[in-house]
Enzyme design. Structure first.
Site, short mmCIF file in Angstrom:
data_model
loop_
_atom_site.label_atom_id
_atom_site.label_comp_id
_atom_site.label_asym_id
_atom_site.label_seq_id
_atom_site.Cartn_x
_atom_site.Cartn_y
_atom_site.Cartn_z
NE ARG A 41 -2.37 -1.65 3.34
CZ ARG A 41 -2.86 -1.40 4.58
NH1 ARG A 41 -4.15 -0.86 4.82
NH2 ARG A 41 -2.18 -1.93 5.75
CE LYS B 39 -10.96 3.77 2.68
NZ LYS B 39 -10.35 2.30 2.81
#
Ligand code: R5P
Length: 286
Positions: free
Chosen positions: A93, A188
């Protein structure tokens, strides 16, 4: 022959059975100063096949070092081909230098891993582009469709939701494998490492069973926020599924408090919720 990192022993055994290959004996030691020594003493004796498949989810910095040691150990034994399976690729990530002076951590670990292998196979990395960071051929396989298996067969008018549009394809895969249901996603915004703000989708979930699906549950902030919102909107049962059930710190408790019915993940990270094996998906590519 299959060689397992200490965090991937269950999956490595499944994979060995799936491929009908032997599982090498492996030792994981730690010196008094904290340094690790992972070795594969049985690699040379136990097989005449000199392809070594090292299966190691890099769930921690120690797991990274262990993987590098196992790659090196099998080369020492004379392995002709080393294939590295990263069921879960840690640091994936961190795929950009998010601030000036930051490293591209995914690239840094990919380069290190590349130095000990001929090929890399990983499962649902956060972005497929992470494969480009390796200096050897690297590919990703998708296991999201396997997440439908543990779901109850009697879901009421189900909705399959991803917590953001980036995971919509994962929600679609689960819905397709389940065979019925609507697909949608939340908007989000990440406020910090442990806080997210989510905007509910327009889909009416009242009285309907919902399956929220993502690539990974790390701190559980994303999923618990989603489960809470769905509860407020009158959803029926809310199930949470993910490929990588990292479930760091109090993630499991957070989700339970939010009212989740059940959590299902795969064995890319070995946790109590890892009901689904990715072994068949990996075996097909090996
Ligand atoms: C991010 O885009 C990922 O797909 C996950 O939604 C995220 O990493 C989950 O993290 P956490 O469980 O900490 O909210």
């Amino acid at each position: 022959m299959i060689i397992s990192g200490s965090a991937s022993q269950v999956l490595a055994a499944e994979l060995a059975a799936e491929l009908d290959e032997s599982l090498a004996s492996v030792e994981y030691e730690r010196f008094p100063d904290g340094e690790l020594l992972a070795s594969a003493p049985g690699f040379a004796d136990e097989g005449d096949d000199h392809r070594a498949v090292v299966v190691a989810s890099t769930v921690s910095s120690d797991a990274h070092v262990e993987l590098l040691q196992l790659q090196d150990a099998v080369r020492e034994w004379g392995a002709e081909e080393v294939v590295t399976v990263l069921p879960y690729m840690g640091y994936a990530r961190q795929d950009d230098a998010f601030e000036r002076g930051h490293p591209v951590s995914a690239r840094a670990v990919a380069r290190a891993i590349s130095s000990g292998t001929d090929r890399v196979l990983t499962v649902n990395p956060h972005e497929d582009a992470v494969c480009d960071f390796f200096d050897v051929p690297a590919e990703s396989v998708g296991a999201a469709d396997r997440l439908a298996a543990p779901l109850p067969s009697d879901l009421a008018d189900p909705v399959f939701l991803s917590p953001d549009d980036g995971a919509l394809d994962i929600a679609e895969s689960v819905r397709d494998a389940y065979g019925a249901g609507e697909v949608d996603y939340f908007e989000k915004t990440r406020l910090s490492g442990t806080e997210v703000e989510m905007t509910p989708s327009d889909t009416d979930v009242a009285g309907r069973d919902v399956v929220v699906t993502d690539d990974i549950i790390a701190t559980g902030s994303t999923m618990s926020e989603a489960v809470g919102i769905l509860g407020e909107k009158g959803a029926g049962r809310v199930f949470v599924t993910c490929v990588h059930p990292m479930l760091a710190a109090d993630a499991y408790a957070k989700l339970s408090r939010a009212g989740v019915e059940a959590i299902y993940g795969t064995d890319t990270i070995e946790r109590a919720v890892s009901e689904v094996s990715v072994a068949p998906v990996i075996a097909e590519e090996l």
